[in-house]
Design an enzyme around this catalytic site. Structure first.
Site, PDB file in Angstrom:
ATOM      1  N   ARG A 151       0.829  -1.215   0.000  1.00  0.00           N
ATOM      2  CA  ARG A 151       0.000   0.000   0.000  1.00  0.00           C
ATOM      3  C   ARG A 151       0.853   1.250   0.000  1.00  0.00           C
ATOM      4  O   ARG A 151       0.492   2.267   0.622  1.00  0.00           O
ATOM      5  CB  ARG A 151      -0.966   0.025   1.188  1.00  0.00           C
ATOM      6  CG  ARG A 151      -2.030  -1.065   1.150  1.00  0.00           C
ATOM      7  CD  ARG A 151      -3.096  -0.836   2.213  1.00  0.00           C
ATOM      8  NE  ARG A 151      -3.917  -2.030   2.419  1.00  0.00           N
ATOM      9  CZ  ARG A 151      -4.358  -2.443   3.586  1.00  0.00           C
ATOM     10  NH1 ARG A 151      -4.074  -1.773   4.689  1.00  0.00           N
ATOM     11  NH2 ARG A 151      -5.110  -3.523   3.676  1.00  0.00           N
TER      12      ARG A 151
ATOM     13  N   ARG B 129      -4.018   5.998   0.515  1.00  0.00           N
ATOM     14  CA  ARG B 129      -4.728   7.043   1.237  1.00  0.00           C
ATOM     15  C   ARG B 129      -3.864   7.893   2.157  1.00  0.00           C
ATOM     16  O   ARG B 129      -4.295   8.964   2.592  1.00  0.00           O
ATOM     17  CB  ARG B 129      -5.873   6.425   2.037  1.00  0.00           C
ATOM     18  CG  ARG B 129      -7.009   5.905   1.172  1.00  0.00           C
ATOM     19  CD  ARG B 129      -8.103   5.268   2.007  1.00  0.00           C
ATOM     20  NE  ARG B 129      -7.651   4.008   2.602  1.00  0.00           N
ATOM     21  CZ  ARG B 129      -8.346   3.325   3.497  1.00  0.00           C
ATOM     22  NH1 ARG B 129      -9.507   3.791   3.939  1.00  0.00           N
ATOM     23  NH2 ARG B 129      -7.882   2.178   3.968  1.00  0.00           N
TER      24      ARG B 129
ATOM     25  N   ARG C 201      -8.178  10.987  -6.243  1.00  0.00           N
ATOM     26  CA  ARG C 201      -9.412  10.201  -6.071  1.00  0.00           C
ATOM     27  C   ARG C 201     -10.638  11.106  -6.094  1.00  0.00           C
ATOM     28  O   ARG C 201     -11.673  10.763  -6.677  1.00  0.00           O
ATOM     29  CB  ARG C 201      -9.364   9.390  -4.782  1.00  0.00           C
ATOM     30  CG  ARG C 201     -10.683   8.646  -4.528  1.00  0.00           C
ATOM     31  CD  ARG C 201     -10.573   7.590  -3.479  1.00  0.00           C
ATOM     32  NE  ARG C 201     -11.882   6.992  -3.187  1.00  0.00           N
ATOM     33  CZ  ARG C 201     -12.072   5.905  -2.469  1.00  0.00           C
ATOM     34  NH1 ARG C 201     -11.038   5.263  -1.975  1.00  0.00           N
ATOM     35  NH2 ARG C 201     -13.282   5.452  -2.260  1.00  0.00           N
TER      36      ARG C 201
ATOM     37  N   ASP D   4      -6.755  -3.525  -7.407  1.00  0.00           N
ATOM     38  CA  ASP D   4      -7.399  -4.117  -6.239  1.00  0.00           C
ATOM     39  C   ASP D   4      -7.381  -5.624  -6.386  1.00  0.00           C
ATOM     40  O   ASP D   4      -7.408  -6.150  -7.511  1.00  0.00           O
ATOM     41  CB  ASP D   4      -8.844  -3.627  -6.102  1.00  0.00           C
ATOM     42  CG  ASP D   4      -9.442  -4.018  -4.755  1.00  0.00           C
ATOM     43  OD1 ASP D   4      -9.137  -3.320  -3.764  1.00  0.00           O
ATOM     44  OD2 ASP D   4     -10.173  -5.013  -4.695  1.00  0.00           O
TER      45      ASP D   4
ATOM     46  N   TYR E 284     -14.068 -13.131   0.218  1.00  0.00           N
ATOM     47  CA  TYR E 284     -14.933 -12.012  -0.158  1.00  0.00           C
ATOM     48  C   TYR E 284     -16.100 -12.482  -1.025  1.00  0.00           C
ATOM     49  O   TYR E 284     -17.209 -11.949  -0.929  1.00  0.00           O
ATOM     50  CB  TYR E 284     -14.127 -10.956  -0.907  1.00  0.00           C
ATOM     51  CG  TYR E 284     -13.144 -10.220  -0.039  1.00  0.00           C
ATOM     52  CD1 TYR E 284     -13.556  -9.150   0.746  1.00  0.00           C
ATOM     53  CD2 TYR E 284     -11.806 -10.588  -0.006  1.00  0.00           C
ATOM     54  CE1 TYR E 284     -12.655  -8.470   1.551  1.00  0.00           C
ATOM     55  CE2 TYR E 284     -10.901  -9.908   0.792  1.00  0.00           C
ATOM     56  CZ  TYR E 284     -11.329  -8.845   1.568  1.00  0.00           C
ATOM     57  OH  TYR E 284     -10.438  -8.174   2.374  1.00  0.00           O
TER      58      TYR E 284
END
Length: 392
Positions: free
Chosen positions: A56, A60, A69, A106, A182
């Site tokens: 990562r 963010r 974004r 992703d 998921y």
């Protein structure tokens, strides 16, 4: 059982959407890669310093990511627009002297291409419109048409061109079992209880699901290599929730099936969070490198298995929420624990958290390079940091 047959494209040979392209390995760029320390470390060759990249590393915690974004309107717009994915991938390299880029994407792109309908609600994480939680849904699953993932392969090609040989590019996918988590739950979960119940009550269904995922992930990663990825990584975020026996059956076996079908010339990294009890088995997965989370003993792993595989890790990412001096000390301690032998890549033991100050990342990268490069750390000669501390 995990499917024994080859995925779309066959064994070790990319095909389909990216068949016209070839892996852009070391030397393909005029003059070769300007910085190939990551690839050398993955091959357990001497390097002038310990290479560092971060899970990562694009995301963010960077204000420029937040601005982009907001401009794009959504995470999916970023991930599915190659020019925007390229910009995000390159953002941390503009700030920090990292030794690799990692594709911005992703892990759930593959089940989305299978028709499950991926979306991201602000503050809620990923959700699927449809699940694969019962026998009819699981039996109906197929390896997706890779043309549905063309945006990923286009992004890889665009990133490679933008990097212009500066550093290697890492491609990645979610592990077959982590994707299954998921797909069964329909999104994230604190404990993935439905998945774990299925492992006990209907192991045949779970095996079927991870088998289809293994075929899909192998094909997907082969296409990333064809588009130019220099190394490939499997993220097994949730395998550590299983018992050791269930982990070997449902997670590790499927990752082995994927790795066996990837191009042999492209180094591979496998990372399972929370899998200390099965490290000996992971080392035998066929991957070039094993990622470790912060609960695993890096020094002991290197001592026992360093002659067989490279290792990556394993600073607790919350160390980055302290202060620059503490970050530098913690990073240096990890480098010292890894020792001077070739075959080590510095990383955090999971992803960089959103609250991380960028200047703490800068301190981290500088500390890793400084601690390992003075006298050739990771190349058989102890770095000065080790000598000053009296050795191990």
């Amino acid at each position: 059982m995990i499917a024994a047959g080859p995925p779309q494209g066959g064994n070790h040979a990319p095909s389909g959407a990216g068949a016209a392209a070839k892996p852009q390995a070391l030397g393909d760029h005029p003059g070769g890669l300007q910085n190939d320390t990551l690839l050398r470390a993955l091959r357990r060759e001497p390097t002038p310093h310990v290479p560092v990249w971060l899970m990562r590393q694009a995301g963010r915690y960077l204000p420029e990511y937040a601005a982009l974004r907001a401009k794009a309107g959504s995470f999916m717009a970023l991930a599915t627009t190659p020019s925007l994915a390229t910009e995000v991938t390159l953002q941390p390299l503009a700030r920090f002297p990292l030794d690799a880029a990692i594709l911005f994407s992703d892990i759930l792109t593959v089940p989305d291409a299978m028709g499950l309908g991926l979306s991201f609600a602000e503050g809620e994480g990923p959700r699927f419109a449809r699940t694969a939680a019962d026998e009819p849904a699981i039996r109906a699953l197929r390896v997706p048409d890779l043309a549905k993932l063309r945006y990923v392969f286009d992004a890889v090609g665009e990133i490679k061109r933008a990097l212009a040989g500066r550093v290697p590019l890492i491609g990645f996918a979610g592990s077959p079992f982590t994707l299954a988590c998921y797909m069964i739950e329909g999104g994230g979960s604190a404990d993935f209880a439905a998945v774990r119940r299925m492992a006990f009550a209907r192991p045949d269904l779970l095996e079927r699901l991870v088998s289809v995922n293994a075929d899909a992930v192998a094909a997907y990663l082969c296409e990333q290599a064809a588009a130019g990825a220099d190394a490939l990584m499997l993220f097994d975020t949730w395998g550590g929730l299983l018992t050791p026996d269930a982990y070997r059956r449902f997670s590790l076996a499927s990752m082995r099936a994927v790795i066996a079908r990837l191009p042999r010339e492209v180094p591979t990294i496998v990372f399972t969070k929370g899998a200390a009890a099965t490290l000996d088995d992971i080392v035998q997965s066929g991957a070039s490198c094993v990622g470790l989370d912060w609960t695993m003993d890096l020094r002991e792993a290197r001592r026992r298995h360093g002659a067989r595989v490279a290792f990556q890790g394993n600073l607790d990412p919350l160390a980055l929420l302290t202060d620059p001096a503490t970050v530098e000390r913690a990073a240096t301690e990890v480098v010292v624990a890894a020792g001077p032998a070739p075959g080590y890549v510095f990383n955090v033991g999971h992803g960089v958290v959103p609250a991380t100050p960028p200047d703490h990342v800068a301190a981290l990268v500088a500390a890793v390079h400084r601690a390992s490069s003075v006298t050739g750390g990771a190349s058989g000669t102890p770095p000065r940091a080790v000598q000053q501390r009296g050795g191990d």
